[in-house]
Scaffold this active site. Structure first.
Site, short mmCIF file in Angstrom:
data_model
loop_
_atom_site.label_atom_id
_atom_site.label_comp_id
_atom_site.label_asym_id
_atom_site.label_seq_id
_atom_site.Cartn_x
_atom_site.Cartn_y
_atom_site.Cartn_z
N TYR A 65 0.89 -1.27 -0.06
CA TYR A 65 -0.16 -0.03 0.03
C TYR A 65 0.71 1.10 0.11
O TYR A 65 0.43 2.29 -0.47
CB TYR A 65 -1.13 -0.12 1.09
CG TYR A 65 -2.10 -1.33 1.17
CD1 TYR A 65 -1.77 -1.92 0.27
CD2 TYR A 65 -2.88 -1.48 2.24
CE1 TYR A 65 -2.90 -2.92 0.34
CE2 TYR A 65 -3.83 -2.30 2.10
CZ TYR A 65 -3.87 -3.17 1.28
OH TYR A 65 -4.94 -3.92 1.15
N LYS A 124 3.94 -15.32 3.04
CA LYS A 124 3.88 -15.97 1.74
C LYS A 124 5.19 -16.43 1.15
O LYS A 124 5.64 -16.11 0.17
CB LYS A 124 3.04 -15.16 0.77
CG LYS A 124 2.55 -16.11 -0.62
CD LYS A 124 1.51 -17.00 -0.32
CE LYS A 124 1.27 -17.73 -1.56
NZ LYS A 124 0.77 -19.12 -1.41
N ASP A 170 -2.50 -18.05 2.54
CA ASP A 170 -3.75 -18.83 1.88
C ASP A 170 -4.10 -19.96 2.96
O ASP A 170 -5.58 -20.18 3.16
CB ASP A 170 -3.35 -19.45 0.63
CG ASP A 170 -1.80 -19.97 0.48
OD1 ASP A 170 -1.14 -20.00 1.33
OD2 ASP A 170 -1.58 -20.73 -0.68
N ASP A 173 -5.08 -6.83 6.07
CA ASP A 173 -6.40 -6.27 5.59
C ASP A 173 -7.48 -7.10 5.15
O ASP A 173 -8.45 -6.99 5.60
CB ASP A 173 -5.91 -5.22 4.36
CG ASP A 173 -7.14 -4.25 3.85
OD1 ASP A 173 -8.09 -4.28 4.51
OD2 ASP A 173 -6.93 -3.51 2.93
N ASP A 182 -10.81 -8.78 7.49
CA ASP A 182 -12.43 -8.70 6.94
C ASP A 182 -12.88 -10.32 7.33
O ASP A 182 -14.03 -10.36 7.44
CB ASP A 182 -12.36 -8.36 5.49
CG ASP A 182 -12.84 -6.89 5.52
OD1 ASP A 182 -12.37 -6.30 6.22
OD2 ASP A 182 -13.58 -6.47 4.39
#
Ligand code: NAD
Length: 366
Positions: A144, A194, A226, A250, A254
């Site tokens: 970001y 990852k 994942d 992020d 959620d």
């Protein structure tokens, strides 16, 4: 003499202007109950600021935030701002620079299931009963904040690039913080990356491994993002503290919000510098804005985090949290917390303002 605690109040856009006043009401009730003096200064941010003065983060707003003890933010953004030049869009033009300016490298998102909400989640009760996870997301690095650019390609198309960078310093600072939080909880840390694909994740994993000896009292595991996304739904109770980089955090938060019944229940605290920023984890929800339908509880719980982390007011924070627990147990709900099985119980459907009123009543009674 009573000290004055200064709070910058940034309602923002969409439901932000509906939920933030409810959290301010809760803070005023706490002030009355405990004899504190809170001074609230409201300022423009996001699309509202762009509409009024042409920039989503006006210098006056930043100055008010920097001179306060803490910032309470609603949400920003909306479809009407999506076509603005990138630097003027609410999230890129206001939220990211605000985090950077206030040096808020650490985002805490507690994901706890309130007993009254067991049936509101779309996930089976036996899977989520007792869930209590703290997700710690790195907030000022990664994709970001990396350079972004576009180039033309010979075939007449375009190529878009976002750079993902992390330094040892950035990783170490957030991971140390996460270890300290884990020490005060159930002493389990899951670091998410990852590392099978990304170089930045390999540095992340090496850095975490390097710190493990220092925190040998904390059980540390590493998990690919994942897999973590799958495990959160399969067996969320295996997690205590999760630490991860900006974008993974992020997305995972959620997902984690669904364990709690609704994204309208998930508060957050962003800390690291002198002034902390507290906001719900959700966005401005344009689809329900202006209808008195938004759930204000994530913002009210963010106000509790503000009291705990910025003003060291643990008792006061607990009173707000207990008020939320009590109100949910008594069957009060906003629309997002209803589910098919809720019909069986005696449920009282409330609007945003009415939910704020009931919370204030319970704060005063506790
Ligand atoms: P969103 O979180 O605003 O909404 C997703 C869904 O959840 C919607 O159906 C919405 O009605 C519901 N919802 C969210 N909060 C709720 C609440 N308190 N009570 C009841 N229901 C709630 O995400 P989105 O739709 O992807 O984004 C909408 C806008 O918000 C976009 O402009 C986006 O850029 C912005 N956004 C801002 C922030 C922020 O301010 N930190 C975060 C995420 C998205």
């Amino acid at each position: 003499m009573t000290s004055t605690y200064k709070i910058a109040v940034l309602p923002g856009d969409g439901i932000g202007v509906e939920i933030v006043p409810e959290a301010v009401k809760a803070l005023k009730a706490v002030a009355e109950k405990f004899g504190h003096k809170f001074e609230f200064t409201e300022a423009l941010v996001g699309g509202a600021a762009y509409d009024a003065v042409g920039h989503p983060l006006p210098p006056e707003t930043l100055a008010i935030c920097k001179s306060s003890g803490a910032v309470l933010l609603g949400a920003i953004g909306g479809p009407q701002y999506d076509e603005l030049p990138v630097h003027l869009r609410p999230e890129i033009g206001a939220l990211l620079p605000l985090r950077k300016e206030l040096a808020l490298f650490s985002n805490l998102r507690p994901c706890m299931l309130f007993p009254g909400l067991l049936e509101a989640s779309t996930i089976k009760e036996e899977v989520i009963r007792g869930v209590d996870i703290m997700v710690i997301r790195e907030l000022t690095g990664g994709l970001y904040f990396g350079d972004k650019y576009r180039e033309k390609t010979p075939d007449g198309g375009q190529k878009a690039t976002d750079i993902l960078t992390y330094s040892t310093y950035e990783i170490e600072r957030i991971v140390r913080f996460a270890f300290e939080v884990a020490r005060k909880r159930r002493k389990k840390l899951c670091s998410v990356d990852k590392a099978n694909v990304l170089e930045s994740s390999r540095l992340w994993r090496e850095t975490v491994s390097g710190l493990e000896k220092e925190y040998s009292d904390v059980e540390t595991i590493h998990m690919y993002v994942d897999n973590c996304s799958m495990q959160l739904i399969r067996d969320p109770r295996q997690f205590d503290v999760i630490v991860t980089e900006n974008m993974f955090g992020d997305i995972l938060t959620d997902e984690a919000s669904m364990l709690t019944g609704s994204i309208g229940m998930l508060p957050s605290a962003s800390i690291g510098g002198e002034v902390g920023l507290y906001e719900p984890s959700h966005g401005s929800a344009p689809d329900i804005a202006g209808q008195n339908k938004a759930n204000p509880l994530a913002t009210i719980l963010s106000a509790a985090m503000l009291l705990r982390y910025s003003f060291s007011m643990d008792k006061e924070a607990e009173v707000i949290e207990q008020a939320v627990t009590r109100v949910l147990e008594e069957g009060y709900r906003t629309g997002d917390l209803l589910s098919c099985s809720t019909e069986e119980k005696e449920i009282k459907l409330l609007g945003t303002r009415e939910m704020g009123d009931v919370i204030v009543e319970r704060i005063m009674l506790l």
